[in-house]
Scaffold this active site. Structure first.
Site, PDB file in Angstrom:
ATOM      1  N   CYS A  65      75.428  41.902  15.442  1.00  0.00           N
ATOM      2  CA  CYS A  65      75.575  40.681  14.644  1.00  0.00           C
ATOM      3  C   CYS A  65      76.544  40.964  13.505  1.00  0.00           C
ATOM      4  O   CYS A  65      76.229  41.727  12.597  1.00  0.00           O
ATOM      5  CB  CYS A  65      74.223  40.241  14.091  1.00  0.00           C
ATOM      6  SG  CYS A  65      74.344  38.812  12.998  1.00  0.00           S
ATOM      7  N   HIS A 105      66.545  43.923  18.381  1.00  0.00           N
ATOM      8  CA  HIS A 105      67.677  44.808  18.145  1.00  0.00           C
ATOM      9  C   HIS A 105      67.157  46.211  17.882  1.00  0.00           C
ATOM     10  O   HIS A 105      66.054  46.393  17.360  1.00  0.00           O
ATOM     11  CB  HIS A 105      68.529  44.301  16.983  1.00  0.00           C
ATOM     12  CG  HIS A 105      69.500  43.248  17.415  1.00  0.00           C
ATOM     13  ND1 HIS A 105      70.705  43.031  16.801  1.00  0.00           N
ATOM     14  CD2 HIS A 105      69.449  42.347  18.428  1.00  0.00           C
ATOM     15  CE1 HIS A 105      71.348  42.040  17.408  1.00  0.00           C
ATOM     16  NE2 HIS A 105      70.610  41.610  18.390  1.00  0.00           N
ATOM     17  N   ASN A 144      71.998  45.536  20.547  1.00  0.00           N
ATOM     18  CA  ASN A 144      70.832  45.000  21.223  1.00  0.00           C
ATOM     19  C   ASN A 144      70.074  46.132  21.893  1.00  0.00           C
ATOM     20  O   ASN A 144      70.570  47.255  22.011  1.00  0.00           O
ATOM     21  CB  ASN A 144      71.287  44.035  22.331  1.00  0.00           C
ATOM     22  CG  ASN A 144      71.761  42.711  21.789  1.00  0.00           C
ATOM     23  OD1 ASN A 144      70.982  41.943  21.257  1.00  0.00           O
ATOM     24  ND2 ASN A 144      73.050  42.434  21.921  1.00  0.00           N
TER      25      ASN A 144
END
Lengths: 241, 277
Positions: free
Chosen positions: A182, A151, A191
């Site tokens: 998330c 990430h 991401n």
């Protein structure tokens, strides 16, 4: 679940492309298979607290649930990809030991996952930590069965991915326009953008089979549909020129 | 830097642990604009100069050099390029002509014991010429080094480089110049800066240029948008266990301050994450 069934049935599946479905337990697995899934994934974590907050059970309990999924999947010849979250840090526990990551990865690999994707879920990792963690995991799982999932919360994703490549990892997760994150990890936002990753890989002379131009088109499309700004610097730079 | 109001420039002293560059001229023709000069003189005189911190001033020619010294500069920099087209468009002369001007500047600087830092632009690609050969970069760097620059900063001006091209370029330059006098200056236009910097560090480079909040770019390179953010760089270096002597929190405070003052969003992911959490 109804929503996911709709998605699975609605998309056109191209040969040579995997469409894995996340299945946290046996019930989810059955529903996924009924909806036409040909590959499934199970999400473990290298952190006890994260596991409890994310899927509401202990790490041991989660492994047991995955074990049931794996057993059924093997019987049906359905490949299973394993994910380990929080490999370079946890939003609740802070530091995560490489040994713990290796332990969880080993279990998931041993129960039959064909690949283990190691995720820096909140993007706190840096290249040194990535190296340390991979060294530990590579004692237990062959590098050819490993992937990294970085990430970009702190801008470290590409540098971390480069380190992983230098250590022999040859599968990298990313998402077009850097979409996704998330919801259980505060601050986690995004991401690694596929466009930026492919730009680097192309520059390194690594063959990915991915067409950057088409990727940029896909990114533009999805950002317009979702009304979101792209997280990809390549996309941003390309729009200016 | 041309559009930053003077009052804000005075506050650049908050960035006391960082190298800051004051443009003595950013005109295409290389002609010094007296009104801009007054501004830069004001900045030089207005900031508090802390010991141990460098305040280099960009001086494209002898005239600029004299003015910089008159304004109190104790370090200067000269900006060459590894691309003929970029040199012509940026400072309106060929690489050879620019080197002749820089020789005069650096000679005078050395005479006065004023250190001169050399910069080479477009080391991994040029907005006009495209690919740049490592040999050309080596040639220009060697020229700047032999005329007396104490350090050569190699700039990926439009951020097109990737770790492979960084490696090839550095391999070539390091055949002629020791790594201890080299620095890298990566732009993050295509998100490659930190990966490129990591490669440079792995090859023995230990001086890295960056800008707080990733501010700055290059008005002559279309599409170029932003230096690598110091916060993100420090985050990586800290994680690697490298001692920079720079306090990340203070950098973030400085970044927060300057972004508000110039009304721009930060380009630093570390800063963004810290304000989201």
């Amino acid at each position: 679940m109804a929503d996911h069934t709709e998605v699975l049935k609605g998309i056109q599946k191209f040969p040579g492309i995997n469409y894995p479905v996340l299945t946290p337990n046996f019930k989810g697995y059955q529903a996924a298979v009924a909806a036409g899934a040909k590959e499934v994934s199970v999400f473990g974590a290298a952190s006890e607290l994260f596991t409890r907050k994310n899927i509401n059970c202990s790490m041991d309990e989660s492994i047991q649930r995955f074990s049931q999924v794996l057993q059924a999947a093997r019987a049906a010849s359905i490949p299973v990809r394993g994910y380990v979250s929080c490999v370079l840090g946890c939003p609740y526990e802070g530091k995560i030991s490489p040994a713990k990551v290796a332990e969880v990865s080993k279990k998931m690999y041993a129960m039959g996952c064909y690949e283990i994707s190691l995720g820096d879920t909140i993007g706190v990792g840096t290249p040194g930590l990535m190296k340390e963690m991979l060294s530990a995991v590579m004692h237990e799982v062959p590098v050819s069965a490993l992937a990294v999932h970085c990430h970009d919360t702190y801008g470290q994703a590409l540098a971390n991915t480069l380190m992983a490549l230098q250590m022999g990892v040859s599968v990298v997760d990313s998402s077009v326009a850097g979409l996704g994150g998330c919801p259980y990890a505060q601050g986690a936002s995004g991401n690694l953008a596929t466009e930026d990753l492919v730009y680097m890989l192309a520059g390194l002379g690594i063959h990915t089979g991915v067409n950057l131009q088409k990727l940029l088109e896909a990114g533009t499309f999805i950002c317009q549909v979702l009304n979101r700004k792209t997280g990809s610097k390549v996309a941003q730079a390309t729009c200016k020129l | 830097m041309g559009n930053v109001p003077s009052a804000v420039k005075h506050c650049l002293s908050y960035q006391q642990l960082l190298r800051e560059h004051l443009w003595i001229a950013d005109s295409v023709t290389g002609v010094l604009d007296p009104s801009q000069m007054a501004d830069h003189t004001e900045v030089m005189k207005g900031i508090h100069q802390y010991p141990g911190v460098r305040y280099p001033v960009l001086t494209p020619n002898l005239q600029g050099f004299h003015r910089a010294v008159a304004a109190g500069a104790t370090e200067i920099s000269v900006f060459g390029a590894a691309s003929e087209s970029f040199s012509k468009k940026n400072i309106n002369c060929s690489i050879e002509e620019s080197m002749e001007k820089f020789e005069e500047v650096v000679k005078s600087a050395r005479h006065m014991n004023i250190p001169a830092r050399g910069y080479v632009s477009c080391v991994l690609g040029c907005p006009y010429e495209g690919s740049i050969t490592p040999q050309k970069v080596t040639e220009v760097s060697k020229r700047l080094y032999s005329m007396g620059c104490y350090e050569i900063s190699l700039g990926d001006t439009i951020g097109v480089g990737t770790p492979g091209s960084m490696r090839r370029m550095l391999e070539s330059v390091m055949k002629e110049i020791p790594p201890s006098v080299l620095a890298v200056h990566c732009h993050d236009t295509y998100g490659q800066a930190l990966a490129n910097i990591l490669t440079a560090l792995q090859m023995g480079i230990n001086v890295v240029d960056s800008a707080v909040s990733g501010l700055g770019g290059c008005p002559y390179a279309k599409g170029a948008s932003g230096n690598v953010a110091t916060e993100d760089l420090i985050y990586m270096l800290n994680g690697l266990g490298l001692n920079t002597g720079v306090d990340l929190y203070k950098v973030m405070e400085a970044g927060n301050f300057i972004c508000k003052a110039v009304n721009k969003t930060t380009n630093s992911k570390v800063a963004q994450a810290s304000f989201n959490a």
